[in-house]
Write an enzyme that holds these catalytic residues in place. Sequence first.
Site, short mmCIF file in Angstrom:
data_model
loop_
_atom_site.label_atom_id
_atom_site.label_comp_id
_atom_site.label_asym_id
_atom_site.label_seq_id
_atom_site.Cartn_x
_atom_site.Cartn_y
_atom_site.Cartn_z
N CYS A 1 38.99 48.34 -9.82
CA CYS A 1 38.48 48.96 -8.60
C CYS A 1 36.97 49.15 -8.59
O CYS A 1 36.42 49.60 -7.59
CB CYS A 1 39.17 50.31 -8.39
N HIS B 1 34.34 57.70 -4.97
CA HIS B 1 35.44 56.76 -5.16
C HIS B 1 36.70 57.32 -4.52
O HIS B 1 37.45 56.59 -3.88
CB HIS B 1 35.64 56.51 -6.65
N HIS C 1 42.35 51.58 0.18
CA HIS C 1 41.80 51.08 -1.09
C HIS C 1 41.92 49.56 -1.13
O HIS C 1 43.03 49.02 -1.09
CB HIS C 1 42.58 51.70 -2.24
#
EC number: 2.3.1.293
Length: 416
Positions: A171, A311, A345
């Site tokens: 990620c 994040h 995401h």
Amino acid sequence: MSQPSTANGGFPSVVVTAVTATTSISPDIESTWKGLLAGESGIHALEDEFVTKWDLAVKIGGHLKDPVDSHMGRLDMRRMSYVQRMGKLLGGQLWESAGSPEVDPDRFAVVVGTGLGGAERIVESYDLMNAGGPRKVSPLAVQMIMPNGAAAVIGLQLGARAGVMTPVSACSSGSEAIAHAWRQIVMGDADVAVCGGVEGPIEALPIAAFSMMRAMSTRNDEPERASRPFDKDRDGFVFGEAGALMLIETEEHAKARGAKPLARLLGAGITSDAFHMVAPAADGVRAGRAMTRSLELAGLSPADIDHVNAHGTATPIGDAAEANAIRVAGCDQAAVYAPKSALGHSIGAVGALESVLTVLTLRDGVIPPTLNYETPDPEIDLDVVAGEPRYGDYRYAVNNSFGFGGHNVALAFGRY
């Protein structure tokens, strides 16, 4: 001897001169930005056949508003993986947005991250071989499967010869790509770089795998309210498709070609936890150190940071660890925004997308609202922007990206 930094002239000044993205809210970055400021969400009920076929526990997500393949020709579909097609599309859009500049190819780099690359072609190739034998496997299979394929496609498309690189760090891949591009420039190996991240579409297997880890939200009856970063009642992340790129270059190079910078890229910090394959270190020490390192290289102090683009995946442990990281770095006074509340995401692309949003906050002096932040978590003491956009005199910002494997990346940006 003092630490070299952008502020003291130890590194050349690097600016962002063009950005592009495709998201579940809009196929272009400016419309996506307007949607985020208006409180829109790109998360909806998934209508894909695989959801009912496998009776998936997660039935929500954010598909691209405008499918990549609607812009592809027959040969593109046959010769490139999905992320390569996305790279081609975004690379062309970015270059056009930048004014199709004339650059020295030997001073031009491409750094594009991804989480899985062309993994879908592995499955397709295996199915072909299983059905008809080895000779049914395409001679193009290798070039479609290799994770560096998207970066290579863009490098070929635009003629970059100062290096083509592909960080694969889960990620944090998209942000790490920007970090490495910045390093290429400040170390003198390039004057200009295309950088960012791309990722594949929402599919059944990733949903099943992440669901089995209990990392995903199962609020299937409330798609738009499912992703709840930093909220006390958060229960996991939601997939949202995206890809994003930016053009960075030395300020001298930008001025010479008459480009108008959008923001400054001041520093990049990269650390690792050495703690667990998929769980962040709860104390946030090494993640916080990535933030601190980005500030050191920028020549900033924690008190200078007005905004943190978090994040913020909405997992219980992840958000708590990030809050600790922000505190460790001394940036807990900053206004915090969590874009995954609206966009979901996108794994290898998300750090690049959120970096682009950080640039737009500095350009326009406004932070969008974090959606679904309704019940503050008493264990998280952050100034989360929610309810409505917050306008302000934002000078400096940090974008955080953390990936499975213990990857931590922080990028320091400044207003131009």
